[in-house]
Design an enzyme around this catalytic site. Structure first.
Site, PDB file in Angstrom:
ATOM      1  N   GLU A   1       8.445  -5.580  -1.442  1.00  0.00           N
ATOM      2  CA  GLU A   1       9.180  -6.796  -1.960  1.00  0.00           C
ATOM      3  C   GLU A   1      10.700  -7.274  -0.658  1.00  0.00           C
ATOM      4  O   GLU A   1      11.188  -8.067  -0.416  1.00  0.00           O
ATOM      5  CB  GLU A   1       9.785  -6.633  -3.377  1.00  0.00           C
ATOM      6  CG  GLU A   1      11.090  -5.495  -3.792  1.00  0.00           C
ATOM      7  CD  GLU A   1       9.798  -4.476  -4.516  1.00  0.00           C
ATOM      8  OE1 GLU A   1       9.051  -3.727  -3.487  1.00  0.00           O
ATOM      9  OE2 GLU A   1      10.721  -3.599  -5.051  1.00  0.00           O
TER      10      GLU A   1
ATOM     11  N   CYS B   1       6.545   8.044   8.138  1.00  0.00           N
ATOM     12  CA  CYS B   1       6.220   8.606   6.952  1.00  0.00           C
ATOM     13  C   CYS B   1       5.933   9.885   8.730  1.00  0.00           C
ATOM     14  O   CYS B   1       6.047  11.484   8.008  1.00  0.00           O
ATOM     15  CB  CYS B   1       4.961   8.330   6.140  1.00  0.00           C
ATOM     16  SG  CYS B   1       3.407   8.415   7.330  1.00  0.00           S
TER      17      CYS B   1
ATOM     18  N   PHE C   1       7.653  -0.591   3.347  1.00  0.00           N
ATOM     19  CA  PHE C   1       8.255  -1.661   3.217  1.00  0.00           C
ATOM     20  C   PHE C   1       7.776  -1.356   4.902  1.00  0.00           C
ATOM     21  O   PHE C   1       8.148  -2.100   6.304  1.00  0.00           O
ATOM     22  CB  PHE C   1       9.825  -1.783   3.537  1.00  0.00           C
ATOM     23  CG  PHE C   1      10.761  -0.550   4.023  1.00  0.00           C
ATOM     24  CD1 PHE C   1      11.115  -0.211   5.096  1.00  0.00           C
ATOM     25  CD2 PHE C   1      10.771   0.498   3.259  1.00  0.00           C
ATOM     26  CE1 PHE C   1      11.423   0.454   5.465  1.00  0.00           C
ATOM     27  CE2 PHE C   1      12.183   1.920   3.948  1.00  0.00           C
ATOM     28  CZ  PHE C   1      11.917   1.787   5.359  1.00  0.00           C
TER      29      PHE C   1
END
Ligand code: NAD
Length: 497
Positions: A180, A285, A153
C-alpha cells in the site's frame, strides 16, 4: 493537504476492468518531497472475493491455452515493459525514492523474470522413460489455479515481476496485492499486461493492507501464495496460508554479513561495501548491513570507507540532477532508523560517519537519512540483532575467519553472506560453512537473477520452493505422472489395415 484532483489514480483491476470502489484509503507519499501523491484504496473481503472469483472463472480457459501461446503474451509484455522502461523507472523513483540508476537496475531484474517466463514451453517439458517392456511413464506439469502475490514496498516493479509472469505463464490466474506504500507501479504493470493482451480475469490487482491479506490467506479458491516482506509477516503468512491448505513461499527480512579479510583489495572492497550498505538507501533484503572486519582489515579499510560514505550526496530522486542516494520510504521509518543508530551509540558503539541529522535544502520535507557507519558493534547490541533497513553499516571487529563465521552463523536470518579476500582457501571455507542461502565471493550483493532461485534460509524464508528459477516453476505447478501400456493383438492393429 493535496487536492484529490492532482493525485495519481490508484484503481483496482478486477476481471479486466479498472474500478475505484468507494472505500477507505491510505496515503501514498513521494518520499523525496514528503508530498501526498495518491490514495491507496484499502480493499477488504468484498474486493478480494470479486478478484478471486474473476481469477477462478478465467482459470479453465487460460489453463487450456497452449504453453506456447501463453509464452507469446509475455513476449509482448516484455516488449511493452522495455518500451515503457523510463516511465516505469521514474514511477519507481517517485513512489519509492530510488535514484534513477537504482530504479533502472531493479526494473532490469524484473524484466529478466519476464524473459524467463517466455521460456515456459521448455521449462514445462516433462520426462519420459520406458519403465518396463511396453510400458511408458511420463511426467507433466499442470497449473494449480488461482495464485496470489503479496509484495513489499522496497522493489515496486521487480518483486511483483518475480511472481506473476511465471505463475501466469504456467497456466495459473493471478491476484496481486501490492504494498500500500507503492501501489502505483503495480497499476502500470497491469496496464501494460492488458495492452499485451492478457485475457480478462487472468490478472487482477487488489490494493490494501492486512484486511485484504487476511481475506486472500483464507479464501477457499486461492491455491498458492507468494509473499515477500518482513520476517514477522512472512511467518504469519506461512502459518495462516498453510493452515488453510495453500502452498506458500514467504521471503522474510535479513541481516547480511560481509567478511573482510586482511588481504582483501582495498579500493575494490570499499567500493563494493559502500554499494552493498548504502545502495537503495539500505532498503534491500540483500543489503550488506554488517562488515565483519578480520584482523587488520578495519585499519586498512575504514579511512577510505568513511571518506566514501561522507561523499554520498543525499537528495530528491524525482529531479533531473540525480543524487547518489535517495530518501527512505516514510517519516516513521526514518525515525526508526535514526532511533536504532542512537540506541547503538547508547549501548557503546562508535558512530564514525553520522547521517542522522542530514539536511536536504531543496527538499526539506523529504524522509532522509545520510550514510552512517557504526563501528565497534558487538553481537549483544540491538543494532546488531535487528534489521535496520536503512543506510547504516555496522562494523564488528573480528580476530579471525573462524570467529567471523561464528558471528554470521549466530544470526536468526540466512539470506545473504559475502567474503572479500584474495585467498581461495578462505573463500572456500566461508562458502562451505556459512549459514546463508546466497553467498558472495568478492561480490557485495549476491542477489540471484531470474534463472536462479532466491534462496533465503532460516527466518529469511518460510516454505519449501523458493521464488525464481526452476523452483519457481515447480511452485506454480503440480506434477502428474502417467503410466501407459497398449495391449497388442489384432484389435490394436486395426489402424494398420
Ligand atoms: P511488510 O512485511 O511490512 O509488508 C509486506 C506486505 O505485507 C505488504 O504488502 C503489506 O501490505 C503486508 N502486510 C503488512 N503488515 C501486515 C499484517 N500485519 N498482516 C498482513 N499483511 C501485512 O514489509 P515491507 O516493509 O513492505 O518491506 C520490507 C521488508 O521486506 C524487509 O524486512 C525486507 O528485508 C523484506 N524483503 C525481503 C525480501 C526477500 O526476498 N527476502 C525482498 C524484499 C524485501
Amino acid at each position: 493537504m493535496e487536492s484529490t484532483a492532482t493525485l495519481t489514480p490508484c484503481p483496482l483491476l478486477i476481471d479486466g476492468a479498472w474500478t475505484n470502489p468507494n472505500i477507505a484509503s491510505t496515503p501514498v507519499f513521494n518520499p523525496s518531497t514528503g508530498e501526498l501523491i495518491a490514495e491507496c484504496p484499502a480493499g477488504g473481503q468484498a474486493e478480494v472475493n470479486a478478484a478471486v472469483d474473476a481469477a477462478s472463472a478465467a482459470f479453465p480457459a487460460w489453463s487450456e491455452t497452449p504453453a506456447v501461446e501463453r509464452a507469446r503474451l509475455f513476449f509482448r509484455f516484455r516488449h511493452l515493459v522495455e518500451q515503457n522502461f523510463d516511465r516505469l523507472c521514474h514511477a519507481v523513483s517517485r513512489e519509492h525514492g530510488k535514484t534513477l540508476v537504482e530504479a533502472r537496475g531493479s526494473v532490469y531484474r524484473g524484466l529478466e523474470n519476464i524473459e524467463y517466463a517466455c521460456g515456459i514451453p521448455s521449462l514445462l517439458m516433462g520426462d519420459t522413460l520406458e519403465i518396463a517392456k511396453g510400458v511408458d511413464c511420463e511426467t507433466s506439469h499442470q497449473p494449480l489455479g488461482v495464485c496470489v502475490g503479496i509484495t513489499p514496498f522496497n522493489f515496486p516493479v521487480m518483486v511483483p515481476l518475480w511472481m506473476f509472469p511465471v505463475a501466469i505463464a504456467c497456466g495459473n490466474t493471478y491476484v496481486l496485492k501490492p504494498s500500500e506504500k507503492v501501489p502505483l507501479c503495480a497499476v502500470m504493470l497491469g496496464e501494460l499486461l492488458i495492452e499485451a493482451g492478457v485475457p480478462k480475469g487472468v490478472f487482477n490487482i487488489v490494493h490494501g493492507g492486512r484486511e485484504a491479506v487476511d481475506a486472500l490467506l483464507t479464501h477457499p479458491k486461492v491455491r498458492a501464495i507468494s509473499f515477500v516482506g518482513s520476517t514477522p509477516i512472512a511467518k504469519y503468512i506461512y502459518e495462516t496460508g498453510t493452515k488453510h491448505g495453500k502452498r506458500v513461499q514467504a521471503n522474510g527480512g535479513a541481516k547480511n554479513y560481509i567478511v573482510i579479510m586482511p588481504d582483501a583489495d582495498v579500493p575494490k572492497t570499499v567500493e563494493a561495501l559502500a554499494t552493498a550498505a548504502f545502495g537503495c538507501a539500505g532498503e534491500r533484503c540483500m543489503a550488506g548491513s554488517t562488515a565483519l572486519a578480520v584482523g587488520k582489515a578495519a585499519e586498512r579499510m575504514l579511512p577510505s570507507l568513511v571518506e566514501a560514505a561522507k561523499n554520498i550526496r543525499v537528495g530528491p530522486t524525482d529531479r533531473t540532477a540525480q543524487p547518489d542516494m535517495g530518501p527512505v520510504i516514510t517519516s516513521e521509518h526514518r525515525d526508526r532508523v535514526v532511533g536504532l543508530v542512537s540506541l547503538g551509540e547508547k549501548e557503546g558503539a562508535k558512530i564514525i560517519c553520522d547521517g542522522r541529522g542530514v539536511k536536504v535544502a531543496d527538499a526539506p520535507k523529504g524522509f532522509y537519512v545520510g550514510a552512517t557507519i557504526v563501528d565497534q558493534v558487538v553481537a549483544e547490541m540491538t543494532i546488531a540483532r535487528e534489521e535496520v533497513f536503512g543506510p547504516v553499516l555496522n562494523v564488528m571487529r573480528m580476530d579471525d575467519l573462524e570467529s567471523a563465521i561464528a558471528i554470521a552463523n549466530r544470526s536468526n536470518f540466512g539470506n545473504g553472506a559475502s567474503i572479500f579476500t584474495n585467498s581461495g582457501a578462505a573463500a572456500r571455507e566461508f562458502k562451505h560453512r556459512v549459514k546463508a542461502g546466497m553467498v558472495g565471493i568478492n561480490v557485495g550483493v549476491p542477489a540471484t537473477m531470474a534463472m536462479f532461485p532466491f534462496t533465503g534460509w532460516d527466518e529469511s524464508f518460510y516454505g519449501d520452493l523458493h521464488i525464481q528459477g526452476r523452483e519457481g516453476v515447480q511452485f506454480f505447478t503440480q506434477q502428474k505422472v502417467t503410466s501407459t501400456r497398449w495391449f497388442g493383438g489384432d484389435a490394436a492393429d486395426v489402424w494398420r489395415k
